[in-house]
Design a protein around this motif. Structure first.
Motif, PDB file in Angstrom:
ATOM      1  N   UNK A  54       0.773  -1.389   0.074  1.00  0.00           N
ATOM      2  CA  UNK A  54      -0.065  -0.012   0.189  1.00  0.00           C
ATOM      3  C   UNK A  54       0.917   1.203  -0.215  1.00  0.00           C
ATOM      4  N   UNK A  55       0.563   1.998  -1.008  1.00  0.00           N
ATOM      5  CA  UNK A  55       1.340   3.488  -0.759  1.00  0.00           C
ATOM      6  C   UNK A  55       0.245   4.497  -0.416  1.00  0.00           C
ATOM      7  N   UNK A  56      -1.125   4.009  -0.142  1.00  0.00           N
ATOM      8  CA  UNK A  56      -2.122   5.280   0.308  1.00  0.00           C
ATOM      9  C   UNK A  56      -3.077   4.543   1.201  1.00  0.00           C
ATOM     10  N   UNK A  57      -3.046   4.799   2.429  1.00  0.00           N
ATOM     11  CA  UNK A  57      -4.256   4.001   3.210  1.00  0.00           C
ATOM     12  C   UNK A  57      -5.415   4.448   3.198  1.00  0.00           C
ATOM     13  N   UNK A  58      -5.683   5.603   2.511  1.00  0.00           N
ATOM     14  CA  UNK A  58      -6.986   6.023   2.217  1.00  0.00           C
ATOM     15  C   UNK A  58      -7.347   6.085   0.763  1.00  0.00           C
ATOM     16  N   UNK A  89      -5.331   1.173  -1.140  1.00  0.00           N
ATOM     17  CA  UNK A  89      -4.212   1.843  -2.052  1.00  0.00           C
ATOM     18  C   UNK A  89      -3.013   1.287  -2.358  1.00  0.00           C
ATOM     19  N   UNK A  90      -3.027   0.007  -2.735  1.00  0.00           N
ATOM     20  CA  UNK A  90      -1.937  -1.095  -3.237  1.00  0.00           C
ATOM     21  C   UNK A  90      -1.368  -0.332  -4.407  1.00  0.00           C
ATOM     22  N   UNK A  91      -0.214  -0.582  -4.679  1.00  0.00           N
ATOM     23  CA  UNK A  91       0.443  -0.093  -5.995  1.00  0.00           C
ATOM     24  C   UNK A  91      -0.364  -0.497  -7.235  1.00  0.00           C
ATOM     25  N   UNK A  92      -1.002  -1.830  -7.297  1.00  0.00           N
ATOM     26  CA  UNK A  92      -1.740  -2.280  -8.111  1.00  0.00           C
ATOM     27  C   UNK A  92      -3.077  -1.561  -8.435  1.00  0.00           C
ATOM     28  N   UNK A 122       3.836   7.874 -10.014  1.00  0.00           N
ATOM     29  CA  UNK A 122       4.159   8.169  -8.594  1.00  0.00           C
ATOM     30  C   UNK A 122       3.970   7.056  -7.910  1.00  0.00           C
ATOM     31  N   UNK A 123       2.925   6.217  -7.720  1.00  0.00           N
ATOM     32  CA  UNK A 123       2.500   5.082  -6.929  1.00  0.00           C
ATOM     33  C   UNK A 123       3.528   4.180  -7.124  1.00  0.00           C
ATOM     34  N   UNK A 124       3.966   3.884  -8.444  1.00  0.00           N
ATOM     35  CA  UNK A 124       5.088   2.880  -8.632  1.00  0.00           C
ATOM     36  C   UNK A 124       6.297   3.310  -7.970  1.00  0.00           C
ATOM     37  N   UNK A 125       6.639   4.527  -8.440  1.00  0.00           N
ATOM     38  CA  UNK A 125       7.937   5.011  -7.717  1.00  0.00           C
ATOM     39  C   UNK A 125       8.207   4.763  -6.010  1.00  0.00           C
ATOM     40  N   UNK A 130       6.544   2.870  -4.401  1.00  0.00           N
ATOM     41  CA  UNK A 130       6.594   1.318  -4.160  1.00  0.00           C
ATOM     42  C   UNK A 130       7.818   0.867  -4.130  1.00  0.00           C
ATOM     43  N   UNK A 131       8.708   1.425  -5.178  1.00  0.00           N
ATOM     44  CA  UNK A 131       9.795   0.762  -5.584  1.00  0.00           C
ATOM     45  C   UNK A 131      10.892   1.356  -4.503  1.00  0.00           C
ATOM     46  N   UNK A 132      10.548   2.657  -4.044  1.00  0.00           N
ATOM     47  CA  UNK A 132      11.512   3.084  -2.993  1.00  0.00           C
ATOM     48  C   UNK A 132      11.518   2.104  -1.694  1.00  0.00           C
ATOM     49  N   UNK A 133      10.259   2.012  -1.483  1.00  0.00           N
ATOM     50  CA  UNK A 133      10.059   1.209  -0.115  1.00  0.00           C
ATOM     51  C   UNK A 133      11.062  -0.408  -0.398  1.00  0.00           C
ATOM     52  N   UNK A 134      10.653  -0.910  -1.735  1.00  0.00           N
ATOM     53  CA  UNK A 134      11.464  -2.214  -1.941  1.00  0.00           C
ATOM     54  C   UNK A 134      12.878  -1.978  -1.883  1.00  0.00           C
TER      55      UNK A 134
END
Length: 319
Positions: A167-171, A181-184, A243-246, A248-252
């Protein structure tokens, strides 16, 4: 040379083939994924294995295994589909290894299709010679595979690396996994189409009809095409996906400290420019010591990566 039967099970198609240890695909067939019952899929797998074994005998091909990659949560150790995906009907609680054991005496390997993608890329593709990498398949959904110190990370029973459900956005929007708010939900083909539908529903009806008379039939392909023409709503959706993918990848990267990110899947193959956009954004928002030097590449093996990786499990496991 040794060969393996490879089977790559996806939501719309099942790719099968006889694959050599160097990644050469000697025979290949594409079947539409049956959409009635899981029994239809299992019967197709049995028929395919039987036909390839007969062909191998006739042509003196040295078969050493059957390797399967499938969407869903896979019990890697016991060869079972635990829970599937909404894209494949009735794909739950199926003992694939047991079902096929009556058709062949070859060893049978089963893994998540993103893991088999990672195996292929690590052993033969863009990640050859790199022992710490993250693989992301961008398509209808987003799959993930992680290689750390040369080994695929699977977790307790094989459910690790569901990276598309980070998740990149809990809302954010509801995800079919039960989270929000999952990357998917932003960066997959389905997510991009869904976010565009929301934009269309919020604008003037006459303008909406000028874009598409059937928004329920909208796919990410149209959104990318509209983005090229400069349509503001499409640009917002694509920018949001990047933005969401980016993030998420930073988290990875912060979690796994890889030296390489490899992208595959139809969405990445068709829109390679995305990778440079993501690379630039990741470099701008990530911890410098971790993101610096992390390369991003598109799969070297292309559309056969999943098939090759499925077949290659026997050799990857034996190393």
């Amino acid at each position: 040379m040794e060969y393996s039967i490879g089977i790559d099970i996806g939501g719309t198609k099942i790719a099968t083939g006889i694959v050599g240890q160097q990644g050469n695909v000697r025979y290949k067939r594409i079947h539409p994924t049956p959409n009635s019952t899981n029994r239809e899929i299992v019967d197709l797998l049995k028929q395919t294995v039987s036909e390839y074994m007969k062909l191998a005998t006739e042509e003196n091909i040295n078969l050493v295994s059957v390797g399967i990659g499938s969407a869903g949560q896979i019990d890697y150790k016991n060869g079972r589909i635990l829970s599937g995906t909404v894209n494949i009907k009735d794909w739950n609680n199926i003992d694939i290894r047991e079902s096929l054991s009556h058709t062949t005496n070859l060893p049978i390997y089963l893994d998540n299709d993103a893991n088999t993608f990672a195996i292929a890329e690590h052993q033969l593709g863009s990640g050859k010679g790199v022992d710490d990498l993250v693989c992301l398949t961008l398509g209808t959904g987003i799959g993930g595979g992680i290689v750390s110190d040369g080994n695929v990370i699977r977790g307790k029973w094989g459910g690790a690396a569901e990276l598309g459900h980070m998740s990149v956005n809990f809302n954010g929007p509801d995800c079919n996994c039960g989270s929000k708010g999952c990357i998917e939900t932003y960066a997959s083909g389905t997510g991009i189409a869904n976010r565009m539908r929301e934009k269309l529903n919020s604008i003037d009806a006459g303008k909406r009809i000028s874009y598409t008379e059937h928004p329920d039939m909208l796919t990410s392909k149209e959104v990318f095409e509209w983005n090229k023409t400069g349509l503001p709503e499409a640009k917002e959706v694509i920018d949001q996906a990047i933005t969401a993918l980016s993030f998420g990848i930073v988290n990875m990267i912060h979690t796994f400290n890889p030296s390489l990110i490899i992208f595959g899947g139809g969405l990445a193959e068709a829109n390679r420019w995305l990778i440079e956009e993501v690379q630039n954004k990741v470099n701008a928002i990530g911890m410098p010591s971790l993101v610096k030097g992390v390369e991003m590449k598109v799969s070297k093996l292309g559309y056969d990566t999943g098939l090759i990786g499925a077949a290659y499990q026997v050799w990857a496991t034996s190393k």
